[in-house]
Design a protein around this motif. Structure first.
Motif, PDB file in Angstrom:
ATOM      1  N   UNK A 156      -9.979   2.965  11.103  1.00  0.00           N
ATOM      2  CA  UNK A 156      -9.446   3.891  12.085  1.00  0.00           C
ATOM      3  C   UNK A 156      -8.432   4.830  11.476  1.00  0.00           C
ATOM      4  N   UNK A 157      -8.196   5.914  12.185  1.00  0.00           N
ATOM      5  CA  UNK A 157      -7.159   6.880  11.802  1.00  0.00           C
ATOM      6  C   UNK A 157      -6.138   6.933  12.921  1.00  0.00           C
ATOM      7  N   UNK A 158      -4.859   6.796  12.562  1.00  0.00           N
ATOM      8  CA  UNK A 158      -3.764   6.817  13.527  1.00  0.00           C
ATOM      9  C   UNK A 158      -2.992   8.122  13.382  1.00  0.00           C
ATOM     10  N   UNK A 159      -2.860   8.830  14.482  1.00  0.00           N
ATOM     11  CA  UNK A 159      -1.993  10.008  14.554  1.00  0.00           C
ATOM     12  C   UNK A 159      -0.719   9.575  15.275  1.00  0.00           C
ATOM     13  N   UNK A 160       0.362   9.384  14.517  1.00  0.00           N
ATOM     14  CA  UNK A 160       1.606   8.845  15.057  1.00  0.00           C
ATOM     15  C   UNK A 160       2.425   9.932  15.723  1.00  0.00           C
TER      16      UNK A 160
ATOM     17  N   UNK B  99      -4.107  -2.777   8.145  1.00  0.00           N
ATOM     18  CA  UNK B  99      -3.628  -2.577   6.781  1.00  0.00           C
ATOM     19  C   UNK B  99      -3.708  -1.107   6.421  1.00  0.00           C
ATOM     20  N   UNK B 100      -2.618  -0.574   5.881  1.00  0.00           N
ATOM     21  CA  UNK B 100      -2.589   0.839   5.496  1.00  0.00           C
ATOM     22  C   UNK B 100      -3.452   1.033   4.252  1.00  0.00           C
ATOM     23  N   UNK B 101      -4.480   1.867   4.386  1.00  0.00           N
ATOM     24  CA  UNK B 101      -5.349   2.212   3.263  1.00  0.00           C
ATOM     25  C   UNK B 101      -4.918   3.522   2.608  1.00  0.00           C
ATOM     26  N   UNK B 102      -4.517   4.486   3.430  1.00  0.00           N
ATOM     27  CA  UNK B 102      -4.133   5.792   2.888  1.00  0.00           C
ATOM     28  C   UNK B 102      -3.150   6.443   3.852  1.00  0.00           C
ATOM     29  N   UNK B 103      -1.874   6.576   3.443  1.00  0.00           N
ATOM     30  CA  UNK B 103      -0.899   7.234   4.309  1.00  0.00           C
ATOM     31  C   UNK B 103      -0.826   8.747   4.099  1.00  0.00           C
ATOM     32  N   UNK B 104      -1.697   9.300   3.244  1.00  0.00           N
ATOM     33  CA  UNK B 104      -1.732  10.749   3.025  1.00  0.00           C
ATOM     34  C   UNK B 104      -3.166  11.267   3.126  1.00  0.00           C
ATOM     35  N   UNK B 105      -3.879  10.960   4.188  1.00  0.00           N
ATOM     36  CA  UNK B 105      -5.280  11.385   4.259  1.00  0.00           C
ATOM     37  C   UNK B 105      -5.406  12.877   4.556  1.00  0.00           C
TER      38      UNK B 105
ATOM     39  N   UNK C 104      15.383   7.270  -1.819  1.00  0.00           N
ATOM     40  CA  UNK C 104      14.827   8.628  -1.710  1.00  0.00           C
ATOM     41  C   UNK C 104      13.603   8.822  -2.602  1.00  0.00           C
ATOM     42  N   UNK C 105      12.630   9.555  -2.086  1.00  0.00           N
ATOM     43  CA  UNK C 105      11.410   9.950  -2.811  1.00  0.00           C
ATOM     44  C   UNK C 105      10.580   8.755  -3.275  1.00  0.00           C
ATOM     45  N   UNK C 106      10.705   7.617  -2.591  1.00  0.00           N
ATOM     46  CA  UNK C 106       9.944   6.430  -2.998  1.00  0.00           C
ATOM     47  C   UNK C 106       8.953   5.986  -1.933  1.00  0.00           C
ATOM     48  N   UNK C 107       8.848   6.746  -0.834  1.00  0.00           N
ATOM     49  CA  UNK C 107       7.962   6.360   0.261  1.00  0.00           C
ATOM     50  C   UNK C 107       7.243   7.598   0.768  1.00  0.00           C
ATOM     51  N   UNK C 108       6.039   7.406   1.264  1.00  0.00           N
ATOM     52  CA  UNK C 108       5.337   8.463   1.986  1.00  0.00           C
ATOM     53  C   UNK C 108       5.816   8.415   3.432  1.00  0.00           C
ATOM     54  N   UNK C 109       6.412   9.497   3.900  1.00  0.00           N
ATOM     55  CA  UNK C 109       6.853   9.590   5.286  1.00  0.00           C
ATOM     56  C   UNK C 109       5.795  10.399   6.026  1.00  0.00           C
ATOM     57  N   UNK C 110       5.020   9.722   6.862  1.00  0.00           N
ATOM     58  CA  UNK C 110       3.780  10.312   7.359  1.00  0.00           C
ATOM     59  C   UNK C 110       3.593  10.069   8.846  1.00  0.00           C
ATOM     60  N   UNK C 111       2.859  10.990   9.476  1.00  0.00           N
ATOM     61  CA  UNK C 111       2.438  10.803  10.861  1.00  0.00           C
ATOM     62  C   UNK C 111       0.921  10.608  10.957  1.00  0.00           C
ATOM     63  N   UNK C 112       0.231  10.624   9.821  1.00  0.00           N
ATOM     64  CA  UNK C 112      -1.225  10.451   9.811  1.00  0.00           C
ATOM     65  C   UNK C 112      -1.561   9.378   8.787  1.00  0.00           C
ATOM     66  N   UNK C 113      -2.318   8.355   9.213  1.00  0.00           N
ATOM     67  CA  UNK C 113      -2.577   7.232   8.306  1.00  0.00           C
ATOM     68  C   UNK C 113      -3.942   6.635   8.618  1.00  0.00           C
ATOM     69  N   UNK C 114      -4.694   6.321   7.566  1.00  0.00           N
ATOM     70  CA  UNK C 114      -5.979   5.630   7.712  1.00  0.00           C
ATOM     71  C   UNK C 114      -5.763   4.143   7.475  1.00  0.00           C
ATOM     72  N   UNK C 115      -6.359   3.310   8.345  1.00  0.00           N
ATOM     73  CA  UNK C 115      -6.091   1.868   8.313  1.00  0.00           C
ATOM     74  C   UNK C 115      -7.386   1.085   8.443  1.00  0.00           C
ATOM     75  N   UNK C 116      -7.317  -0.175   8.019  1.00  0.00           N
ATOM     76  CA  UNK C 116      -8.371  -1.140   8.310  1.00  0.00           C
ATOM     77  C   UNK C 116      -7.847  -2.091   9.379  1.00  0.00           C
TER      78      UNK C 116
END
Length: 600
Positions: free
Chosen positions: A313-317, A343-349, A259-271
């Protein structure tokens, strides 16, 4: 334990090789055994010469089961690629190799199977060439035959040599679910590959995505290779019995998380990475449609891709994924079957909105490496909570308890400069008796998320007094010269018998003027209606030094010839400044070594 996924074209002997090594049939479905064809993920294990254990995730090779194959390869860091000597490199061999490159699987064993049917040399040469073209390791091939037993000992040795690259990993748990079923009397059981962290019976885990009321579940039991254990550390294959979790809440693609150790996200910037991206210079990734499929671990998510640059790129999951900076996704064109690594660059953009926002975001991401480094994240974010850094997977320095907020040195310098300008401008524009800025006013003016950040950017030119911040060495305004002279004269006459609020009114000195004189260091405020000069406090300390320790308030009153309404707040002020210490609950004090700024 070493966890290894098989890969390769349909009917190239992957499952037969696993059976020969383990004595267990990874094809667990009746239809699989009837047709001699792997349709779903299979699992088996064996002991190696060193005593270590190898666990296998056997994936289907048929093109219709691409999703299942990616679910098998996604959670592992080692793979066994099988190429049949009599058929050579084939369509699904290439597809599986593309997936291995997309997931950046770092350890690979190349096995030429069915060597009892053909010379392994031609197949091996083509396989190595294809692997190198994809930027994958191309180890010396092992010629094997599950039918005759040829090469199996050499393969066991090669598996054993993988183990030094897989030490037990500390950190949080993320167990990707590849199977879920019900056991009578126990309830729901899920299985998966645990790459890092430690899971214990009784631990509470977060479910992602959550299919139950409240996303937290409790671990009721654990099994490793059929044996019950109290705890298990990655890398390992693991079965987890979850307390009071319905079966349909944990389908394949779910994850059990610390718990509280991961970003749970639907928006992520990647290379994005082109196949063979290790080439010099690296090629740009091929075009992908706007609608793609993303794979991570055993999860797959439809997503919308917005290209920010050739390789950004930006992924909207469509549904959330638990992510860390540096995670490796596979992004697939559902129609053309093209698979790229990301590669995940930012999971909280932040959302991209406004003119020029996309260009600014592109410039920010250009230098991002995807490595979870504290300095890089601080440089890019400027200011971030330590709890958020942990959720991003950024290691924090060991040592004393961490600060709530961490700030990049250059960002600190800029904010400190803005704060100084803000306070100086306020000082120049306000009237002599107007109050200085509060922390809340500074927070709003600088756009800070928390007033505690002010502590990180206060410079020596500033000082704080009772929650208000002003210049440390501001010149006394001309408007206060007369009242300053009045207060000095009165306090010289009164000594430690400080004037009352009524006496100040008689003298025509307002409460606002007293506070202003305090801000400029002319007076020291001990209590709402008690003010002394800094010199008077220094003289009081000299008197207290002559008392026998420990002394009481009554002793101090007698020695100072001052009323209790002055002596009590004076001693409390000296306590705060570190000049005196309470040594008993009934108020006995002693003087400590003289502290600097005792009269501030």
């Amino acid at each position: 334990m070493i966890v290894v996924a098989t890969a390769g074209h349909v009917d190239h002997g992957k499952s037969a090789l696993v059976r020969a090594l383990t004595g267990r049939d990874p094809d667990r479905l009746a239809e699989e055994r009837r047709r001699g064809l792997t349709l779903d993920l299979g699992f088996a294990w064996c002991d190696l010469p060193s005593g270590r254990r190898a666990a296998f995730v056997d994936v289907p090779g048929h093109e219709r089961y691409l999703h299942t194959m990616l679910a098998g390869l996604g959670p592992v860091r080692a793979a066994l690629l099988a190429v049949a000597a009599d058929e050579g490199w084939a369509a699904q061999t290439a597809e599986h190799a593309d997936a291995l490159a997309a997931f950046a699987v770092p350890q690979l064993i190349l096995v030429i199977t069915r060597c009892d049917l053909a010379d392994p040399g031609p197949a091996a040469a083509v396989a190595r060439r294809e692997l190198l073209a994809r930027g994958l390791p191309a180890p010396a091939p092992l010629a094997t035959s599950a039918h005759t037993g040829r090469g199996l000992d050499a393969l066991r040795t090669a598996l054993d040599q993988l183990s030094p690259a897989f030490p037990a990993s500390p950190g949080p748990v993320r167990l990707w679910v590849d199977r879920a079923f019900t056991v009578s009397g126990a309830g729901t059981v899920v299985t998966g590959t645990l790459l890092g962290g430690t899971l214990r019976v009784g631990d509470r885990v977060e479910l992602c995505p959550s299919g139950v009321e409240g996303p937290i579940a409790t671990v009721r039991g654990l099994q490793v290779c059929g044996r019950s254990v109290a705890e298990a550390s990655g890398p390992t294959r693991l079965a987890v019995n979850l307390r009071r979790v319905p079966l349909d809440a944990v389908p394949r693609g779910s994850a059990l998380l610390t718990p509280d150790a991961w970003v749970v996200s639907t928006l992520v910037d990647v290379r994005l990475h082109a196949p063979g991206a290790s080439a010099n210079p690296p090629a740009n990734p091929p075009a992908l449609p706007a609608e793609v499929m993303c794979h991570l671990g055993t999860a797959r998510r439809p997503a919308r891709l917005r290209r920010l640059a050739d390789d950004l790129g930006r992924l909207q999951l469509a549904a959330p994924l638990p992510l860390h900076v540096g995670d490796r996704l596979a992004v697939r064109d559902p129609a053309a079957r093209t698979v790229l690594g990301a590669t995940v660059l930012d999971p909280t953009p932040a959302r991209i909105a406004g003119r020029g926002a996309a260009g600014r975001r592109r410039a920010t991401l250009e230098t991002a490496t995807g490595r979870p480094l504290l300095a890089d994240e601080l440089s890019r974010r400027g200011l971030v909570r330590s709890t958020d850094l942990r959720r991003l997977g950024i290691p924090l320095p060991a040592g004393p308890p961490e600060e709530e907020w961490l700030i990049d040195p250059e960002h600190r310098r800029r904010l400190a400069e803005r704060l100084l300008i803000l306070v100086w401008t306020h000082h120049e524009e306000r009237s002599a008796t107007a109050p200085e800025l509060t922390r809340e006013q500074i927070r709003d003016a600088l756009g800070l998320p928390d007033t505690r950040i002010i502590d990180l950017i206060l410079s020596p030119q500033l000082r704080e007094d009772h929650g208000r911040i002003g210049l440390a060495n501001a010149v006394l305004p001309a408007a206060l010269h007369r009242v300053a002279e009045t207060t000095r004269r009165e306090l010289t006459t009164a000594g430690l018998r400080a004037p009352t609020a009524g006496r100040w009114r008689e003298l025509g000195v307002s409460a606002a003027e007293l506070r202003a004189l305090t801000r400029h260091g002319v007076l020291v405020r001990l209590a709402p209606d008690v003010y002394l000069t800094p010199d008077a406090i220094e003289r009081a300390i000299a008197v207290l030094q002559r008392l026998s320790a420990p002394f009481r308030v009554s002793h101090a009153r007698t020695a100072l010839d001052a009323p209790r309404r002055v002596v009590v707040p004076l001693l409390e002020h000296l306590d705060r400044q570190g000049v005196t210490d309470k040594v008993t609950d009934d108020g006995h004090r002693r003087l400590r070594r003289r502290a600097h700024h005792a009269t501030t």
